[in-house]
Design an enzyme around this catalytic site. Structure first.
Site, PDB file in Angstrom:
ATOM      1  N   SER A 180      43.931  21.207  53.550  1.00  0.00           N
ATOM      2  CA  SER A 180      42.453  21.666  53.795  1.00  0.00           C
ATOM      3  C   SER A 180      43.111  22.922  55.534  1.00  0.00           C
ATOM      4  CB  SER A 180      41.648  21.272  54.255  1.00  0.00           C
ATOM      5  OG  SER A 180      40.477  22.344  54.826  1.00  0.00           O
TER       6      SER A 180
ATOM      7  N   ASP B 236      38.289  30.807  50.420  1.00  0.00           N
ATOM      8  CA  ASP B 236      39.332  30.484  51.167  1.00  0.00           C
ATOM      9  C   ASP B 236      40.611  31.537  50.603  1.00  0.00           C
ATOM     10  OD1 ASP B 236      38.080  28.805  52.697  1.00  0.00           O
ATOM     11  OD2 ASP B 236      40.005  27.019  52.668  1.00  0.00           O
TER      12      ASP B 236
ATOM     13  N   ASP C 222      35.418  25.909  47.958  1.00  0.00           N
ATOM     14  CA  ASP C 222      36.915  25.112  47.874  1.00  0.00           C
ATOM     15  C   ASP C 222      36.446  23.116  48.516  1.00  0.00           C
ATOM     16  OD1 ASP C 222      38.738  26.606  47.535  1.00  0.00           O
ATOM     17  OD2 ASP C 222      40.184  26.773  49.338  1.00  0.00           O
TER      18      ASP C 222
ATOM     19  N   CYS D  51      34.387  27.970  56.483  1.00  0.00           N
ATOM     20  CA  CYS D  51      33.966  27.101  57.453  1.00  0.00           C
ATOM     21  C   CYS D  51      34.269  27.217  59.004  1.00  0.00           C
ATOM     22  CB  CYS D  51      35.424  25.481  56.772  1.00  0.00           C
ATOM     23  SG  CYS D  51      34.550  25.315  55.317  1.00  0.00           S
TER      24      CYS D  51
END
Length: 584
Positions: free
Chosen positions: A495, A144, A102, A215
């Site tokens: 996001s 994700d 992503d 992340c």
């Protein structure tokens, strides 16, 4: 595999070519009887022996790839799971599936592949499990869309399954403070504004991501990993260990062992998931300030499980569940900070003690949430020093972070995550863009004015297709100092790192004639969090007159994977599912 295998099938007193394993296991279709000699020969070519062929066949779905730091280490995580399965008496069979980064596709046309990858991952794992007659699954995930895709596959197959997260990246360091990829995206906007020089942006870029893992803030991957515990699909205490830590590999080994216990007990996702499971997941999401994407994914997971769940229920639960953890993007702390304070179970325990989650909801271990918490070795509340974890009695905010807005611009709902003022109210002129690139140019040219409402449409699940995330635009807006005086709304997504008054998932989307398709530059748009309102100051008759003039245009793609999945996507208000058998 390099293990030595012995010849022959079955003991002397057993029927020839029969292992004696549970005849109800799907793998007996390819391992038992004289007519399966060709099938067993194929397995023997890969180094499997009689003991393996007489054991439960456990698929390890592994999306390892060099395309993203979230997944670059997953071969090691999967190896640890394989070790746990083998030690527990199972037959581990590892297979691969895709991933999309992503962060790397963000802000490009390639981001349209992201949500489609959720569906393709679920499809591919389901196909392998079905086609190869697997008995159970350990589903490994990093970036994700891996996480909901893997959980969807477990639900569809309804095989004994354990969800295994690959873990979070450690924070980077820049100018003496912890930073994540969010800071880099926002740095782009700050640089464009002239408030950060090239050397500083370069240093930030080089130090934000120090290694493997997803992340670091409470973005989508960490949100869905946390939620996997609340749903009961992953053992409690398995979400927060960092990616490259020994604790992560210990989690993987234990997951491999746990799936064999689930096989022995005959425990399937359908035995675990219930309406209470989803209510627990939502309560955790809103309490930790989790990603808006979790709304989309939980709706999809519930649809796959045949459990009634509506988008309005997120708001109902958020109204009564306070926000008690402040991690990025709503705060400064990362998943590693939460890990050091005891992890996700610390938050779930506080919610349970306040009666905000169902302690009797089942988990993959065969114990309830309450029983699992009692078994875990986590710090007492008196030992927790983190200033970012609050109590229910003295929360950071009285309501949860997720808000569902409705009104004449979003009759089927829209989603907002509060990262700032919980009482935000904004009215301003619409600046309408027919896609993300057009909006990004506007922002980067410094044309935003205080009070604007940026409208990005034709980015929904069908219209995109693929419902792009727009961290590039939202981060640029915030990076230019407009976190509190400019709103943005879209039928696309954000996001988990997005912050500010950004409203996504507007439904119905523009491509199917939703009201967002009828907006014009200068229309007065209102975003009102306390009233849960998203509206435009145009009468119903005025909107209808515009509808008569509306031209849906041609689809962006007419062939290939984007066209195929774009045609299949349902509304974001129902999870944007493509499975025709899922409850919509």
């Amino acid at each position: 595999m390099s293990r030595q295998r012995s010849p022959g099938v079955g003991d002397d007193d057993e029927e020839p070519f029969t292992s004696g394993k549970d005849p109800d296991l799907p793998s007996t279709d390819v391992t038992e009887g004289p007519d399966k000699a060709p099938h067993r020969a194929m397995f023997r070519a890969m180094g499997f022996d009689d003991d393996d062929l007489g054991s439960p066949m456990v698929g390890v779905a592994n999306p390892a790839a060099d395309i993203t730091p979230c997944n670059v280490h997953l071969d090691d995580v999967a190896d640890a799971a394989v070790e746990g399965i083998d030690d527990a008496g199972g037959m581990p069979i590892e297979f691969g599936t895709i991933t999309i980064s992503d962060a790397i596709s963000m802000g490009t046309e390639g981001m349209k592949a992201s949500l489609i990858s959720r569906e393709l991952i679920a499809d591919s794992v389901e196909l392998v499990a079905f086609g190869e007659r697997l008995d159970a699954l350990v589903t490994v995930a990093g970036c994700d869309k891996n996480l909901p895709g893997m959980m969807m596959a477990s639900i569809r197959t309804d095989l004994p399954s354990v969800f295994l997260y690959g873990g979070s990246i450690m924070p980077g360091e820049h100018q003496g403070r912890d930073v994540t990829i969010q800071n880099v995206f926002e740095g782009v906007g700050t640089y464009a504004q002239g408030e950060m020089d090239a050397d500083e942006l370069d240093d930030l870029e080089r130090n934000a991501c120090p290694g493997a893992g997803s992340c670091g803030g409470m973005f989508t991957a960490n949100t869905m990993a946390s939620i996997s515990e609340a749903l009961g699909l992953a053992p409690l205490g398995t979400a927060d260990a960092p990616a490259e830590s020994e604790a992560r590999y210990d989690v993987a080994r234990r997951s491999g062992e746990a799936v064999l216990q689930a096989v022995e007990d005959g425990r399937r996702p359908s035995d675990i998931l219930s309406k209470k499971s989803f209510e627990n997941a939502i309560a955790l999401q809103v309490a930790i300030g989790g990603s808006t994407n979790a709304v989309l994914h939980l709706l999809a997971l519930a649809a796959e499980a045949g459990i009634d769940l509506s988008i309005e229920e997120f708001d109902e639960i958020s109204r009564k569940t306070p926000k008690i953890a402040t991690l990025q993007p709503g705060g400064t702390k990362t998943m590693n900070d939460l890990h050091e304070e005891g992890g996700v179970p610390v938050v779930i325990r506080r919610l349970l003690e306040a009666g905000l989650v169902h302690g009797d909801a089942m988990t993959v271990t065969g114990r309830t949430i309450a029983e699992e918490l009692a078994e875990l070795d986590i710090p007492d509340d008196s030992e927790i020093e983190g200033e970012f974890i609050y109590t229910v009695d003295d929360p950071y905010q009285e309501e949860g972070a997720i808000k569902i807005l409705t009104g004449n611009l979003a009759p089927d709902g829209a989603v907002l995550k509060v990262t700032g003022d919980d009482a935000f109210h904004h009215s301003g002129p619409a600046r309408v863009f027919e896609g993300e690139e057009e909006a990004m140019r506007y922002v980067q040219e410094g044309r935003i004015e205080s009070g604007d409402v940026l409208v990005i449409r034709n980015e929904g699940p069908q219209g995109g297709p693929g419902m792009r995330e727009m961290l590039g635009v939202t981060a640029a807006v915030v990076g230019q100092g407009h976190e509190d005086d400019v709103a943005l709304l879209t039928d696309g997504r954000f996001s988990g790192a997005t912050r500010g008054p950004m409203v996504g998932h507007v439904a119905p989307e523009a491509a199917v004639g939703g009201p967002i398709a009828l907006l014009e530059d200068g229309d007065e748009v209102t975003v009102d969090i306390p009233e849960r309102e998203l509206s435009v100051d145009v009468s119903a008759s005025g909107l209808e007159a515009r509808r008569e003039e509306w031209d849906p245009g041609e689809p962006a793609y007419t062939s290939g994977v984007l066209a195929k999945y774009g045609n299949d996507f349902g509304s974001a208000a129902n999870g944007a599912v493509t499975n025709p058998g899922a409850k919509r």
